[in-house]
Enzyme design. Structure first.
Site, PDB file in Angstrom:
ATOM      1  N   ASP A  65       0.785  -1.601   0.031  1.00  0.00           N
ATOM      2  CA  ASP A  65      -0.232   0.539   0.073  1.00  0.00           C
ATOM      3  C   ASP A  65       1.189   1.383   0.125  1.00  0.00           C
ATOM      4  O   ASP A  65       0.922   2.117  -0.834  1.00  0.00           O
ATOM      5  CB  ASP A  65      -0.880  -0.482   1.328  1.00  0.00           C
ATOM      6  CG  ASP A  65      -2.181  -1.282   1.309  1.00  0.00           C
ATOM      7  OD1 ASP A  65      -2.428  -1.626  -0.057  1.00  0.00           O
ATOM      8  OD2 ASP A  65      -1.515  -2.090   2.188  1.00  0.00           O
ATOM      9  N   HIS A 114      -4.925  -3.279   6.735  1.00  0.00           N
ATOM     10  CA  HIS A 114      -4.376  -3.613   4.867  1.00  0.00           C
ATOM     11  C   HIS A 114      -5.989  -4.171   4.247  1.00  0.00           C
ATOM     12  O   HIS A 114      -6.588  -5.269   3.875  1.00  0.00           O
ATOM     13  CB  HIS A 114      -3.524  -4.509   4.338  1.00  0.00           C
ATOM     14  CG  HIS A 114      -3.247  -5.532   3.316  1.00  0.00           C
ATOM     15  ND1 HIS A 114      -2.592  -4.175   1.626  1.00  0.00           N
ATOM     16  CD2 HIS A 114      -3.849  -6.095   2.379  1.00  0.00           C
ATOM     17  CE1 HIS A 114      -2.705  -4.660   0.579  1.00  0.00           C
ATOM     18  NE2 HIS A 114      -2.979  -6.009   0.884  1.00  0.00           N
TER      19      HIS A 114
HETATM   20  P1  NAD Z   1      -2.075 -18.227  -5.279  1.00  0.00           P
HETATM   21  O1  NAD Z   1      -3.309 -19.068  -4.585  1.00  0.00           O
HETATM   22  O2  NAD Z   1      -2.022 -18.915  -6.147  1.00  0.00           O
HETATM   23  O3  NAD Z   1      -0.882 -19.043  -3.866  1.00  0.00           O
HETATM   24  C1  NAD Z   1      -1.820 -19.607  -2.185  1.00  0.00           C
HETATM   25  C2  NAD Z   1      -1.029 -20.187  -1.959  1.00  0.00           C
HETATM   26  O4  NAD Z   1      -0.960 -20.631  -0.803  1.00  0.00           O
HETATM   27  C3  NAD Z   1      -1.347 -22.088  -3.087  1.00  0.00           C
HETATM   28  O5  NAD Z   1      -0.219 -22.700  -3.065  1.00  0.00           O
HETATM   29  C4  NAD Z   1      -1.602 -23.059  -1.498  1.00  0.00           C
HETATM   30  O6  NAD Z   1      -1.752 -24.554  -1.927  1.00  0.00           O
HETATM   31  C5  NAD Z   1      -1.249 -22.515  -0.831  1.00  0.00           C
HETATM   32  N1  NAD Z   1      -1.667 -23.190   0.267  1.00  0.00           N
HETATM   33  C6  NAD Z   1      -3.314 -22.618   1.378  1.00  0.00           C
HETATM   34  N2  NAD Z   1      -2.959 -23.315   2.551  1.00  0.00           N
HETATM   35  C7  NAD Z   1      -2.251 -23.617   2.710  1.00  0.00           C
HETATM   36  C8  NAD Z   1      -1.051 -23.793   3.908  1.00  0.00           C
HETATM   37  N3  NAD Z   1      -2.114 -24.177   5.601  1.00  0.00           N
HETATM   38  N4  NAD Z   1      -0.532 -23.842   3.962  1.00  0.00           N
HETATM   39  C9  NAD Z   1       0.429 -23.535   3.037  1.00  0.00           C
HETATM   40  N5  NAD Z   1       0.695 -23.592   2.183  1.00  0.00           N
HETATM   41  C10 NAD Z   1      -0.748 -23.340   1.520  1.00  0.00           C
HETATM   42  O7  NAD Z   1      -2.362 -16.981  -4.228  1.00  0.00           O
HETATM   43  P2  NAD Z   1      -0.789 -15.776  -3.956  1.00  0.00           P
HETATM   44  O8  NAD Z   1      -1.451 -15.141  -4.955  1.00  0.00           O
HETATM   45  O9  NAD Z   1       0.348 -16.575  -3.625  1.00  0.00           O
HETATM   46  O10 NAD Z   1      -2.131 -14.898  -2.697  1.00  0.00           O
HETATM   47  C11 NAD Z   1      -1.641 -15.900  -1.639  1.00  0.00           C
HETATM   48  C12 NAD Z   1      -2.618 -14.873  -0.202  1.00  0.00           C
HETATM   49  O11 NAD Z   1      -1.841 -13.716  -0.458  1.00  0.00           O
HETATM   50  C13 NAD Z   1      -3.900 -14.869  -0.902  1.00  0.00           C
HETATM   51  O12 NAD Z   1      -4.832 -14.410   0.273  1.00  0.00           O
HETATM   52  C14 NAD Z   1      -3.890 -12.743  -0.851  1.00  0.00           C
HETATM   53  O13 NAD Z   1      -5.247 -12.211  -0.830  1.00  0.00           O
HETATM   54  C15 NAD Z   1      -2.850 -12.922  -0.291  1.00  0.00           C
HETATM   55  N6  NAD Z   1      -2.191 -11.487  -0.881  1.00  0.00           N
HETATM   56  C16 NAD Z   1      -1.694 -10.116   0.152  1.00  0.00           C
HETATM   57  C17 NAD Z   1      -0.858  -8.949  -0.800  1.00  0.00           C
HETATM   58  C18 NAD Z   1      -1.122  -8.259   0.520  1.00  0.00           C
HETATM   59  O14 NAD Z   1      -0.403  -6.701   1.117  1.00  0.00           O
HETATM   60  N7  NAD Z   1      -0.648  -8.194   2.611  1.00  0.00           N
HETATM   61  C19 NAD Z   1      -1.004  -8.192  -1.784  1.00  0.00           C
HETATM   62  C20 NAD Z   1      -0.667 -10.129  -2.515  1.00  0.00           C
HETATM   63  C21 NAD Z   1      -1.579 -11.455  -1.602  1.00  0.00           C
HETATM   64  C1  LMR Z   2      -3.557  -6.476  -2.447  1.00  0.00           C
HETATM   65  O1  LMR Z   2      -3.473  -5.369  -2.555  1.00  0.00           O
HETATM   66  O2  LMR Z   2      -3.076  -7.128  -3.610  1.00  0.00           O
HETATM   67  C2  LMR Z   2      -3.639  -7.991  -1.954  1.00  0.00           C
HETATM   68  O3  LMR Z   2      -3.910  -7.340  -0.857  1.00  0.00           O
HETATM   69  C3  LMR Z   2      -4.330  -8.823  -3.159  1.00  0.00           C
HETATM   70  C4  LMR Z   2      -6.147  -8.301  -3.250  1.00  0.00           C
HETATM   71  O4  LMR Z   2      -7.134  -9.111  -2.172  1.00  0.00           O
HETATM   72  O5  LMR Z   2      -6.665  -7.032  -2.718  1.00  0.00           O
END
Ligand code: NAD
Ligand code: LMR
Length: 328
Positions: free
Chosen positions: A160, A188
């Site tokens: 952010d 967030h």
């Molecule tokens: P994705 O679906 O591509 O990958 C997530 C992976 O986590 C999958 O491979 C899944 O099998 C694995 N997983 C699920 N449960 C698990 C567990 N208990 N232990 C280990 N692995 C597990 O998702 P992504 O795009 O990589 O995003 C992951 C997370 O990050 C999401 O919740 C997304 O919303 C979040 N995210 C946060 C931010 C932020 O700024 N904080 C930014 C982007 C994404």
């Molecule tokens: C983001 O900010 O890009 C992540 O938290 C993914 C989402 O759900 O927006």
């Protein structure tokens, strides 16, 4: 620098964020060009085959600093002795969802992972939660880790911060590196507070460079709050490379002393905070890391009523998420 490889855990190793994050970690971006590392990567059993493929690619990069890759689905094995844990593994939201909607499904992941970290990780492990809703997931992990310091649990709001800098840079026509500091307060989520009142462009208050107050108070804040949703709409998937980049930025800030006059945003335990935010939340504050490598909340940032009101709304949302997460 230690000659022994430092163990870094990453969860969700077969997912999209990890596909960018792991390679940047392995290249030495987080701990520097002289520090050998060992990657400990956790996945659910169904994704272990795909994770094996990621491991093959990591092997094939022949990274000089990468001494060991351990993969598996048992957090008690994967988190053994880890100094840093980046908890990414969780379901992402789809179009039309808020991040808080993921709490029911994702929250439980962080109970078990908090417990496992508490039992087997290095006693000073720093834990960064990325998986959404990351603030409350970090609270869940922290609350389930009685043997670890509450001060070592963080949730990522650096994406952010970086997004806010990019928006201000585009509007002002200055380079993004001239936009600092840029504080994100709160959750967030779409209640986060990108604080343009305390941000500067080339050392000058943003409001003295961008005179369009309506744009700042409305378009700018909304763009940052909704950037994640805009990326989901455009890409069909949530942000990945920018999230991995922000995770590395965050870890570097948490580990290395912050240069004089700088600060960064990260969500951390609100206990004893100087901004009248309720305790026992993981809330994003302006922080600096001291000479001993300990992140601390920066005191004395001036707050006007506009900011205070928005910060309270984000606090209220986090209290609501906490109630949902901890109701028996
Ligand atoms: P994705 O679906 O591509 O990958 C997530 C992976 O986590 C999958 O491979 C899944 O099998 C694995 N997983 C699920 N449960 C698990 C567990 N208990 N232990 C280990 N692995 C597990 O998702 P992504 O795009 O990589 O995003 C992951 C997370 O990050 C999401 O919740 C997304 O919303 C979040 N995210 C946060 C931010 C932020 O700024 N904080 C930014 C982007 C994404
Ligand atoms: C983001 O900010 O890009 C992540 O938290 C993914 C989402 O759900 O927006």
């Amino acid at each position: 620098m230690s000659e022994e490889p430092i163990r870094i855990a990453v969860t969700g190793g077969a997912g999209q964020i990890a596909y960018s994050l792991l390679f940047r970690l392995a290249s030495g971006e987080m701990l520097g060009p002289d520090q050998p590392i060992s990657l400990h990567i956790l996945e659910v059993p169904e994704a272990l085959h795909a994770l094996q493929g990621v491991k093959m690619e990591l092997d094939d990069c022949a990274f000089p600093l990468l001494k060991e890759i351990v993969i598996g689905s048992d957090p008690y094995k994967i988190f053994q002795g880890v100094r840093y844990a980046i908890l990414v593994g969780a379901r992402p939201r789809g179009p039309g969802m808020e991040r808080g909607d993921l709490l029911k499904e994702n929250g439980k992941i962080f109970i078990g992972q908090g417990k496992a970290l508490s039992e087997v990780a290095d006693r000073d492990v720093k834990v960064l939660v990325v998986g959404n809703p990351c603030n409350t997931n970090a609270l869940i992990a922290m609350s389930n880790a009685p043997h670890l310091s509450r001060k070592n649990f963080f949730a990522m709001t650096r994406l952010d911060e970086n997004r806010a800098k990019a928006q201000l840079a585009q509007k002002s026509k200055f380079h993004v590196s001239e936009i600092r500091p840029m504080i994100i307060w709160g959750n967030h989520s779409s209640t986060q507070v990108p604080d343009y009142f305390n941000a500067k462009i080339e050392g000058n208050p943003v409001t003295s460079v961008i005179h369009d107050e309506e744009w700042l108070a409305d378009t700018f804040i909304t763009n940052v709050q909704k950037r994640g949703a805009a990326i989901i709409e455009a890409r069909g998937k949530s942000s990945a490379a920018s999230a991995a980049s922000a995770a590395i930025d965050t870890m570097k800030s948490l580990i290395n002393p912050t240069p004089a006059g700088e600060l960064y945003s990260v969500a951390l335990c609100s206990d004893g905070n100087p901004y009248d935010i309720a305790e026992n939340l993981i809330y994003s504050f302006p922080c600096r890391t001291n000479e001993k490598g300990v992140p601390e909340i920066v005191k004395g940032i001036p707050l006007n009523n506009f900011l205070k009101e928005k910060m309270k709304a984000s606090e209220a949302e986090l209290i609501e998420e906490r109630e949902l997460a901890f109701k028996s």
